[in-house]
Design an enzyme around this catalytic site. Sequence first.
Site, PDB file in Angstrom:
ATOM      1  N   ASP A  56       6.134  -6.225  -6.802  1.00 13.32           N
ATOM      2  CA  ASP A  56       6.231  -5.658  -8.329  1.00 13.32           C
ATOM      3  C   ASP A  56       6.023  -4.195  -8.135  1.00 13.32           C
ATOM      4  O   ASP A  56       4.682  -3.861  -7.527  1.00 13.32           O
ATOM      5  CB  ASP A  56       5.481  -6.065  -9.220  1.00 13.32           C
ATOM      6  CG  ASP A  56       5.833  -5.857 -10.515  1.00 13.32           C
ATOM      7  OD1 ASP A  56       5.564  -4.692 -10.788  1.00 13.32           O
ATOM      8  OD2 ASP A  56       6.244  -6.566 -11.417  1.00 13.32           O
ATOM      9  N   ASP A  86       4.324  -0.713 -16.857  1.00 12.63           N
ATOM     10  CA  ASP A  86       5.945  -1.265 -17.025  1.00 12.63           C
ATOM     11  C   ASP A  86       6.822  -0.420 -17.621  1.00 12.63           C
ATOM     12  O   ASP A  86       7.534  -0.883 -18.667  1.00 12.63           O
ATOM     13  CB  ASP A  86       5.801  -2.592 -17.722  1.00 12.63           C
ATOM     14  CG  ASP A  86       5.147  -3.634 -16.513  1.00 12.63           C
ATOM     15  OD1 ASP A  86       5.811  -4.069 -15.620  1.00 12.63           O
ATOM     16  OD2 ASP A  86       4.203  -4.261 -17.083  1.00 12.63           O
ATOM     17  N   HIS A 100      10.444  -6.922  -8.155  1.00 11.86           N
ATOM     18  CA  HIS A 100      10.393  -6.448  -9.617  1.00 11.86           C
ATOM     19  C   HIS A 100      10.428  -4.980  -9.629  1.00 11.86           C
ATOM     20  O   HIS A 100       9.201  -4.427  -9.360  1.00 11.86           O
ATOM     21  CB  HIS A 100       9.089  -7.194 -10.185  1.00 11.86           C
ATOM     22  CG  HIS A 100       9.359  -8.537 -10.686  1.00 11.86           C
ATOM     23  ND1 HIS A 100       8.501  -9.271 -11.401  1.00 11.86           N
ATOM     24  CD2 HIS A 100      10.579  -9.368 -10.578  1.00 11.86           C
ATOM     25  CE1 HIS A 100       8.964 -10.427 -11.677  1.00 11.86           C
ATOM     26  NE2 HIS A 100      10.265 -10.765 -11.097  1.00 11.86           N
ATOM     27  N   TRP A 115       3.456 -16.185 -11.349  1.00 14.75           N
ATOM     28  CA  TRP A 115       2.471 -15.221 -11.494  1.00 14.75           C
ATOM     29  C   TRP A 115       1.436 -15.563 -12.524  1.00 14.75           C
ATOM     30  O   TRP A 115       1.747 -16.105 -13.460  1.00 14.75           O
ATOM     31  CB  TRP A 115       3.099 -13.679 -11.847  1.00 14.75           C
ATOM     32  CG  TRP A 115       1.848 -12.764 -12.331  1.00 14.75           C
ATOM     33  CD1 TRP A 115       1.228 -11.961 -11.497  1.00 14.75           C
ATOM     34  CD2 TRP A 115       1.409 -12.285 -13.736  1.00 14.75           C
ATOM     35  NE1 TRP A 115       0.278 -11.177 -11.845  1.00 14.75           N
ATOM     36  CE2 TRP A 115       0.343 -11.205 -13.344  1.00 14.75           C
ATOM     37  CE3 TRP A 115       1.672 -12.880 -14.877  1.00 14.75           C
ATOM     38  CZ2 TRP A 115      -0.215 -11.051 -14.680  1.00 14.75           C
ATOM     39  CZ3 TRP A 115       1.022 -12.484 -15.938  1.00 14.75           C
ATOM     40  CH2 TRP A 115      -0.221 -11.573 -15.703  1.00 14.75           C
ATOM     41  N   ASP A 133      11.682  -5.434 -14.444  1.00 15.21           N
ATOM     42  CA  ASP A 133      10.528  -5.780 -15.215  1.00 15.21           C
ATOM     43  C   ASP A 133       9.830  -4.666 -15.799  1.00 15.21           C
ATOM     44  O   ASP A 133       8.898  -3.921 -15.189  1.00 15.21           O
ATOM     45  CB  ASP A 133       9.355  -6.659 -14.229  1.00 15.21           C
ATOM     46  CG  ASP A 133       8.467  -7.122 -14.789  1.00 15.21           C
ATOM     47  OD1 ASP A 133       8.527  -7.347 -16.009  1.00 15.21           O
ATOM     48  OD2 ASP A 133       7.518  -7.754 -14.292  1.00 15.21           O
ATOM     49  N   GLU A 157       3.589 -13.811  -6.852  1.00 14.82           N
ATOM     50  CA  GLU A 157       3.451 -12.656  -7.225  1.00 14.82           C
ATOM     51  C   GLU A 157       2.132 -12.202  -7.196  1.00 14.82           C
ATOM     52  O   GLU A 157       0.993 -12.637  -7.974  1.00 14.82           O
ATOM     53  CB  GLU A 157       4.216 -12.199  -8.419  1.00 14.82           C
ATOM     54  CG  GLU A 157       4.116 -10.803  -8.944  1.00 14.82           C
ATOM     55  CD  GLU A 157       4.944 -10.502 -10.251  1.00 14.82           C
ATOM     56  OE1 GLU A 157       4.755  -9.465 -10.731  1.00 14.82           O
ATOM     57  OE2 GLU A 157       5.510 -11.537 -10.796  1.00 14.82           O
ATOM     58  N   LYS A 160      -1.031  -8.946  -7.907  1.00 18.13           N
ATOM     59  CA  LYS A 160      -1.435  -7.965  -8.804  1.00 18.13           C
ATOM     60  C   LYS A 160      -2.717  -7.449  -8.169  1.00 18.13           C
ATOM     61  O   LYS A 160      -3.538  -8.075  -7.930  1.00 18.13           O
ATOM     62  CB  LYS A 160      -1.472  -8.388 -10.174  1.00 18.13           C
ATOM     63  CG  LYS A 160      -1.368  -7.169 -10.998  1.00 18.13           C
ATOM     64  CD  LYS A 160      -1.222  -7.690 -12.452  1.00 18.13           C
ATOM     65  CE  LYS A 160      -0.996  -6.796 -13.576  1.00 18.13           C
ATOM     66  NZ  LYS A 160      -0.766  -7.114 -14.816  1.00 18.13           N
ATOM     67  N   HIS A 215       2.251  -3.333  -9.472  1.00 14.89           N
ATOM     68  CA  HIS A 215       1.056  -4.146  -8.847  1.00 14.89           C
ATOM     69  C   HIS A 215       0.108  -3.616  -7.857  1.00 14.89           C
ATOM     70  O   HIS A 215      -0.441  -4.557  -7.378  1.00 14.89           O
ATOM     71  CB  HIS A 215       1.589  -5.628  -8.817  1.00 14.89           C
ATOM     72  CG  HIS A 215       1.917  -6.298 -10.188  1.00 14.89           C
ATOM     73  ND1 HIS A 215       2.139  -7.613 -10.264  1.00 14.89           N
ATOM     74  CD2 HIS A 215       2.047  -5.910 -11.399  1.00 14.89           C
ATOM     75  CE1 HIS A 215       2.628  -7.995 -11.425  1.00 14.89           C
ATOM     76  NE2 HIS A 215       2.643  -6.775 -12.262  1.00 14.89           N
ATOM     77  N   ASP A 223      -0.331  -0.550 -14.420  1.00 16.63           N
ATOM     78  CA  ASP A 223       0.886  -1.495 -14.181  1.00 16.63           C
ATOM     79  C   ASP A 223       1.299  -1.315 -15.713  1.00 16.63           C
ATOM     80  O   ASP A 223       1.151  -2.161 -16.531  1.00 16.63           O
ATOM     81  CB  ASP A 223       0.527  -2.702 -13.877  1.00 16.63           C
ATOM     82  CG  ASP A 223       1.647  -3.964 -13.962  1.00 16.63           C
ATOM     83  OD1 ASP A 223       2.861  -3.418 -13.722  1.00 16.63           O
ATOM     84  OD2 ASP A 223       1.432  -4.960 -14.474  1.00 16.63           O
TER      85      ASP A 223
END
Length: 419
Positions: free
Chosen positions: A259, A296, A286, A185, A326, A226, A228, A262, A294
């Site tokens: 993810d 997390d 993820h 990524w 993640d 990956e 985003k 993302h 994003d």
Amino acid sequence: MNQSILTRYSEARKLYGKYDIDVDKVLDKLSKIKISLHCWQGDDVRGFLNKDQELTGGISVTGNYPGAARNVLELRNDIEKALALIPGKHKVNLHAIYADTHEKVELDELEPKHFESWVKWAKENGLGLDFNPTCFSHPKSEDGFTLSNPDKKIRDFWIKHCMACRKIGEYFGKELGQKCVTNIWVPDGYKDTPIDRLEPRKRLKDSLDEIFSQNVDEKYNLDAVESKVFGIGSESYVVGSHEFYMGYAIKNNKAICLDAGHFHPTETISNKISSVLMFTDELLLHVSRPVRWDSDHIVIMSDELEEIAHELVRNDLIKRTHIGLDFFDGSVNRIAAWVIGARNMIKALLKAMLEPTELLKKLELEKDYTSRIVLLEEFKSYPFSDVWDYYCEKMDVPVREEWFDEVKQYEKDVLVKRK
């Protein structure tokens, strides 16, 4: 075995058995699923190579809860404590900045020898390892561009770094007997709308082509890429968009990393899993929890987490999917964050496996949508928690919130003493 837990489990088995769900077989299957625990929750994504470097690449960790790991020994001790509270045998996901070495080494010069102690530790604990190049928080990423940087010297630095990481991933897989997923990524993008969207993507493609031209044994290493949708500093344009990486992965037989944070706020990755696996052999997830962006957040037992699990179970896609966590939260006990996220991921998979999937598919084909929704709703109140309690007891980890007592004691004995 606690008699109350055993009694409740026996009753639950009978209820699920009415629909030909063999709970014992479900638990055996569940015990073989590995979750990849991300090491960077333990120290707020600082790592050990450039730990004084400011976080960049759209990455931000808030909070100053006491006890962040300060070195590799503390981080491993914390991970071990978390894993002791999570049922099953799992994997640990490393970033390149977590190399364990006393020598001064640049990212593009990393070798397997810089991770030998991690492999030794993983063997001692029966763990697999996954890996990631660290294409952020570095002087050569300060302008926001790495593999798509217009400066060839900087671009070559990151190409060499990613190639070094693939060889380290291969080393992990060979030594541990478990395939390592090496996920690329990069944060490349513009804060404002660019004039030229095409050339950066051409450069990223060329960089990836060079990285993957390197000979790495696919028995030991799986390449993933990956995407985003945006990040801090790349709000208007991200070079590695979902469309870019989806096309690249399908054309070049790489795994796509989805993810949970993302994508656009109204998008969910659960609805993408079956589409992606129509055209790729393997998938990396993820699992995170986005809140407005994003961000997390710690994985909770949300509707989307359950949908992700249902998508994997209903279509027998678990064997082609690598599940990793993640998130990073410095405002709470970091070990508790790991345990909450991992246990919820496993709980969601268990709940999905305790469903009469074939019957529901049959009703759907027969267009009996009334029966379908009745069963779906009624199964929400079936006693899956009694099965979960039994599973935890059987796997010798604390039942329900009892695990938190151990975390609080560890915080008192260990974490608060760290400065």
